[in-house]
Design an enzyme around this catalytic site. Structure first.
Site, PDB file in Angstrom:
ATOM      1  N   VAL A   1       0.565  -1.248   0.100  1.00 22.22           N
ATOM      2  CA  VAL A   1      -0.188  -0.086   0.252  1.00 22.22           C
ATOM      3  C   VAL A   1       0.998   1.445   0.200  1.00 22.22           C
ATOM      4  O   VAL A   1       0.683   2.652  -0.563  1.00 22.22           O
ATOM      5  CB  VAL A   1      -1.235   0.190   1.294  1.00 22.22           C
ATOM      6  CG1 VAL A   1      -1.878   1.522   1.040  1.00 22.22           C
ATOM      7  CG2 VAL A   1      -2.299  -0.922   1.397  1.00 22.22           C
TER       8      VAL A   1
ATOM      9  N   PHE B   1      -9.109   1.593  -0.602  1.00 24.69           N
ATOM     10  CA  PHE B   1      -9.592   0.340  -1.662  1.00 24.69           C
ATOM     11  C   PHE B   1      -9.109  -0.245  -2.269  1.00 24.69           C
ATOM     12  O   PHE B   1      -9.501  -0.392  -3.201  1.00 24.69           O
ATOM     13  CB  PHE B   1     -10.985   0.954  -1.958  1.00 24.69           C
ATOM     14  CG  PHE B   1     -11.970   1.546  -0.451  1.00 24.69           C
ATOM     15  CD1 PHE B   1     -12.590   0.461  -0.022  1.00 24.69           C
ATOM     16  CD2 PHE B   1     -11.938   3.092   0.012  1.00 24.69           C
ATOM     17  CE1 PHE B   1     -13.415   1.241   1.453  1.00 24.69           C
ATOM     18  CE2 PHE B   1     -11.762   3.775   0.714  1.00 24.69           C
ATOM     19  CZ  PHE B   1     -12.700   2.661   1.820  1.00 24.69           C
ATOM     20  N   LEU B   2      -7.271  -0.501  -2.597  1.00 25.30           N
ATOM     21  CA  LEU B   2      -7.054  -0.562  -3.755  1.00 25.30           C
ATOM     22  C   LEU B   2      -6.799  -2.524  -4.068  1.00 25.30           C
ATOM     23  O   LEU B   2      -7.200  -2.930  -2.689  1.00 25.30           O
ATOM     24  CB  LEU B   2      -5.472  -0.582  -3.716  1.00 25.30           C
ATOM     25  CG  LEU B   2      -5.394   1.137  -3.145  1.00 25.30           C
ATOM     26  CD1 LEU B   2      -3.518   1.444  -3.460  1.00 25.30           C
ATOM     27  CD2 LEU B   2      -5.709   1.749  -4.411  1.00 25.30           C
TER      28      LEU B   2
ATOM     29  N   ASN C   1     -15.008  -4.205   2.774  1.00 28.51           N
ATOM     30  CA  ASN C   1     -14.370  -5.469   2.423  1.00 28.51           C
ATOM     31  C   ASN C   1     -15.279  -7.043   3.400  1.00 28.51           C
ATOM     32  O   ASN C   1     -15.384  -7.648   2.601  1.00 28.51           O
ATOM     33  CB  ASN C   1     -13.053  -5.343   3.567  1.00 28.51           C
ATOM     34  CG  ASN C   1     -12.052  -5.352   2.522  1.00 28.51           C
ATOM     35  OD1 ASN C   1     -12.106  -4.803   1.087  1.00 28.51           O
ATOM     36  ND2 ASN C   1     -11.005  -5.554   3.254  1.00 28.51           N
TER      37      ASN C   1
ATOM     38  N   LYS D   1     -18.725 -13.640  -9.116  1.00 29.93           N
ATOM     39  CA  LYS D   1     -17.643 -15.118  -9.582  1.00 29.93           C
ATOM     40  C   LYS D   1     -17.859 -16.066  -8.674  1.00 29.93           C
ATOM     41  O   LYS D   1     -16.928 -15.941  -7.721  1.00 29.93           O
ATOM     42  CB  LYS D   1     -16.783 -14.267 -10.333  1.00 29.93           C
ATOM     43  CG  LYS D   1     -17.272 -14.283 -11.558  1.00 29.93           C
ATOM     44  CD  LYS D   1     -15.593 -14.215 -12.158  1.00 29.93           C
ATOM     45  CE  LYS D   1     -13.993 -13.678 -11.888  1.00 29.93           C
ATOM     46  NZ  LYS D   1     -13.540 -12.387 -11.892  1.00 29.93           N
ATOM     47  N   ALA D   2     -17.879 -17.426  -8.505  1.00 28.42           N
ATOM     48  CA  ALA D   2     -18.181 -17.834  -8.182  1.00 28.42           C
ATOM     49  C   ALA D   2     -16.617 -18.591  -8.125  1.00 28.42           C
ATOM     50  O   ALA D   2     -16.154 -18.965  -9.377  1.00 28.42           O
ATOM     51  CB  ALA D   2     -19.352 -19.194  -8.112  1.00 28.42           C
ATOM     52  N   GLY D   3     -16.173 -20.313  -7.463  1.00 27.69           N
ATOM     53  CA  GLY D   3     -15.292 -20.423  -7.478  1.00 27.69           C
ATOM     54  C   GLY D   3     -14.927 -21.295  -6.326  1.00 27.69           C
ATOM     55  O   GLY D   3     -15.684 -21.249  -5.734  1.00 27.69           O
TER      56      GLY D   3
ATOM     57  N   CYS E   1      -6.408  -9.055   2.414  1.00 28.45           N
ATOM     58  CA  CYS E   1      -6.995  -8.186   3.216  1.00 28.45           C
ATOM     59  C   CYS E   1      -8.349  -9.489   4.076  1.00 28.45           C
ATOM     60  O   CYS E   1      -8.906  -9.232   4.653  1.00 28.45           O
ATOM     61  CB  CYS E   1      -7.570  -6.841   2.733  1.00 28.45           C
ATOM     62  SG  CYS E   1      -6.442  -6.216   2.385  1.00 28.45           S
TER      63      CYS E   1
HETATM   64  C1  UDX Z   1      -9.256  -6.101  -1.611  1.00 25.57           C
HETATM   65  C2  UDX Z   1     -10.546  -5.379  -1.935  1.00 25.57           C
HETATM   66  O1  UDX Z   1     -11.146  -5.673  -2.874  1.00 25.57           O
HETATM   67  C3  UDX Z   1      -9.539  -3.840  -1.939  1.00 25.57           C
HETATM   68  O2  UDX Z   1     -10.886  -3.002  -1.816  1.00 25.57           O
HETATM   69  C4  UDX Z   1      -9.398  -3.745  -0.151  1.00 25.57           C
HETATM   70  O3  UDX Z   1      -8.482  -2.901  -0.551  1.00 25.57           O
HETATM   71  C5  UDX Z   1      -7.907  -4.155  -0.220  1.00 25.57           C
HETATM   72  O4  UDX Z   1      -8.868  -5.960  -0.666  1.00 25.57           O
HETATM   73  P1  UDX Z   1      -7.699  -8.021  -2.923  1.00 25.57           P
HETATM   74  O5  UDX Z   1      -7.436  -8.534  -2.112  1.00 25.57           O
HETATM   75  O6  UDX Z   1      -6.624  -6.570  -3.610  1.00 25.57           O
HETATM   76  O7  UDX Z   1      -8.642  -6.405  -2.626  1.00 25.57           O
HETATM   77  O8  UDX Z   1      -8.396  -8.141  -4.090  1.00 25.57           O
HETATM   78  P2  UDX Z   1     -10.129  -9.115  -4.678  1.00 25.57           P
HETATM   79  O9  UDX Z   1      -9.764  -8.148  -6.502  1.00 25.57           O
HETATM   80  O10 UDX Z   1     -11.295  -7.966  -3.725  1.00 25.57           O
HETATM   81  O11 UDX Z   1      -9.916 -10.196  -4.750  1.00 25.57           O
HETATM   82  C6  UDX Z   1     -10.257 -10.665  -3.513  1.00 25.57           C
HETATM   83  C7  UDX Z   1     -10.108 -12.336  -3.692  1.00 25.57           C
HETATM   84  O12 UDX Z   1     -11.710 -13.054  -4.158  1.00 25.57           O
HETATM   85  C8  UDX Z   1      -9.679 -12.923  -4.673  1.00 25.57           C
HETATM   86  O13 UDX Z   1      -9.393 -14.489  -4.437  1.00 25.57           O
HETATM   87  C9  UDX Z   1     -10.265 -13.451  -5.694  1.00 25.57           C
HETATM   88  O14 UDX Z   1      -9.723 -14.115  -6.510  1.00 25.57           O
HETATM   89  C10 UDX Z   1     -12.125 -13.455  -5.248  1.00 25.57           C
HETATM   90  N1  UDX Z   1     -13.047 -13.406  -5.921  1.00 25.57           N
HETATM   91  C11 UDX Z   1     -13.472 -12.180  -5.861  1.00 25.57           C
HETATM   92  C12 UDX Z   1     -14.099 -14.649  -5.911  1.00 25.57           C
HETATM   93  O15 UDX Z   1     -13.959 -15.086  -6.087  1.00 25.57           O
HETATM   94  N2  UDX Z   1     -15.173 -13.754  -6.755  1.00 25.57           N
HETATM   95  C13 UDX Z   1     -15.452 -12.282  -6.993  1.00 25.57           C
HETATM   96  O16 UDX Z   1     -16.207 -12.272  -7.734  1.00 25.57           O
HETATM   97  C14 UDX Z   1     -14.400 -11.581  -7.001  1.00 25.57           C
END
Ligand code: UDX
Length: 433
Positions: free
Chosen positions: A16, A146-147, A204, A247-249, A256
């Site tokens: 960050v 919120f990055l 979050n 998005k399911a997974g 975070c």
């Molecule tokens: C997150 C928040 O989005 C961000 O605002 C905060 O500052 C830090 O935490 P980040 O951890 O970089 O960001 O990843 P993000 O893109 O939010 O994805 C988090 C996890 O969720 C990943 O493992 C991703 O694969 C998963 N995910 C995301 C899903 O399984 N389905 C989705 O639809 C979206």
């Protein structure tokens, strides 16, 4: 000539802090960034980074003359009045956020009425008020980040919103922070400190809830032969719901969501409130990773002695971050079942090495798949869409793929000879238990 830009100080040059420093420098501000680790400061001063974040190296190189890295807090305090605190707040054994790094930074600051602490680190609601009580001469502004990893530079430069929390009497410092962000054009949310702190935690927690929700819907879809992708598409068109984070997974991970959901649950619990929904969100996510093992067992029976290939290790694409990655739980569970695990990730293998010492780390997807009885796609790296899946099928002992991100085209995979199963999609070639 343009007006002189306000100098900015950054304390803690992790992910960050470094993105924040580079982006403010790009906006024309002289930035002094301080970290306690001399090796890190030296390598950054030489222009070398160890973080994989698209666009960051270019920003650092382009703005090198505006960026100073130092270990010396006094140098930072002399250079800047606005001090962005970006140290990490990992969970303690009790699950609460560990504020020891924040506290030791605060002890080094000058309460001279001249400096403002701008808190970017994620802290429990109430932290700002307690720091202000301890350091009455230091202005305090909460400005949570919120990055997203992988798009952090873009997110910084194009924010949806910038949250700035300050309490009465500290509007001057809040105005100065708002002025830094104004050129970026996102909505600026001015509020009090405690609410700003809660906005970060609640955002979050809500995103994690959205993902756990769609994962549970996916699990029900599997029972009724519905397609979670179609369900998410239909739901997402409702403006009140929105299409993102549906998005399911195999579940969420990263630096975070895990830490912040637990911290919010503990924060509530510490004041006697049981945040039931959040407990379920966390449980669903843990179970979601483990369901993949059950899926594999439906095809292979016992996993003892089989070889399973993991495609992708990072918690999401475009990062080499392994924190809370689903691959860690999967590898451990598969090995626990007696399987031999091979894995490939385009960039996270180095970080993964110490975390999964018994996993065979391959240098290509085909190498990991060679002789495997099954594969699990864990991270949706674009190169997996380009893979020659016919060749992969011919190299595997059993061409069976569990697509943990519903990323690949089921029909093409099946045409290439694969047994294919996604998460909550009816194209699954499922064997009934
Ligand atoms: C997150 C928040 O989005 C961000 O605002 C905060 O500052 C830090 O935490 P980040 O951890 O970089 O960001 O990843 P993000 O893109 O939010 O994805 C988090 C996890 O969720 C990943 O493992 C991703 O694969 C998963 N995910 C995301 C899903 O399984 N389905 C989705 O639809 C979206």
């Amino acid at each position: 000539m343009s007006a002189e830009k306000q100098p900015v100080g950054v304390i803690g040059v992790g992910w960050v802090g470094l993105v924040t420093a580079a982006c403010f420098a790009e906006l024309g501000h002289p930035v002094t960034a301080r970290d306690i680790l001399p090796e890190k400061v030296e390598s950054l001063s030489r222009g070398e980074t160890t973080i994989h974040e698209p666009g960051l190296d270019e920003l650092l190189a382009r703005n090198a003359e505006r960026l100073t890295f130092t270990t010396d807090m006094e140098e930072l305090l002399d250079a800047a009045r606005l001090l962005f605190v970006c140290v990490d707040t990992p969970p303690t054994v009790s699950g609460d956020a560990d504020l020891s790094r924040v506290r030791s930074v605060v002890e080094e600051l000058r309460a001279d009425g001249d400096h403002a602490l701008v808190m970017k680190s994620t802290v429990p609601a109430g932290t700002g008020n307690s720091i202000r009580r301890d350091m009455p001469g230091l202005s305090y502004v909460s400005c949570p980040e919120f990055l997203k990893e992988g798009t952090a530079v873009k997110d910084f430069m194009n924010p949806d919103r910038v949250v700035i929390g300050a309490d009465p009497g500290e509007e001057g410092a809040a105005d100065a922070v708002a002025a830094l962000y104004e050129p970026l054009g996102g909505e600026i949310v001015r509020t009090d400190v405690a609410s700003a702190e809660m906005i970060k935690l609640a955002s979050n927690a809500f995103l994690a809830t959205k993902i756990s929700f769609i994962n549970e819907i996916a699990n029900v879809c599997e029972e009724v032969d519905a397609d979670v992708g179609e369900v998410a598409r239909g739901m997402g068109l409702d403006e009140r719901i929105g299409p993102k984070f549906l998005k399911a997974g195999v579940g969420w991970g990263g630096s975070c969501f895990g830490k912040d959901t637990i911290a919010l649950k503990k924060l509530a619990g510490n004041s006697g409130y049981h945040f039931q929904l959040l407990s379920a969100v966390i449980d669903v996510n843990e179970l979601q990773k483990r369901r993949v093992v059950q899926k594999l067992k439906r095809y292979l029976g016992s996993l003892a002695g089989s070889k399973v290939a993991l495609l992708g290790l990072a918690f999401k694409p475009d990062t080499d971050d392994m924190r809370d990655a689903a691959s860690l739980v999967l590898a451990a569970r598969l090995e626990g079942e007696g399987a031999k695990v091979a894995a490939y990730d385009p960039i996270a293998a180095e970080r993964a090495r110490g975390l999964m010492p018994t996993v065979e780390l391959a240098t290509s997807a085909l190498e990991a798949l060679d002789g495997a009885d099954a594969a699990v796609l864990v991270t949706e790296w674009p190169e997996f869409a380009e893979l020659d899946w016919s060749e992969a099928a011919s190299q595997m002992a059993r061409p069976l793929l569990i697509d943990g991100r519903n990323f690949l085209d089921a029909r093409s995979l099946m045409a290439a000879g694969f047994e294919y199963e996604g998460i909550g999609v009816p194209t699954a070639v499922r064997q009934e238990a």
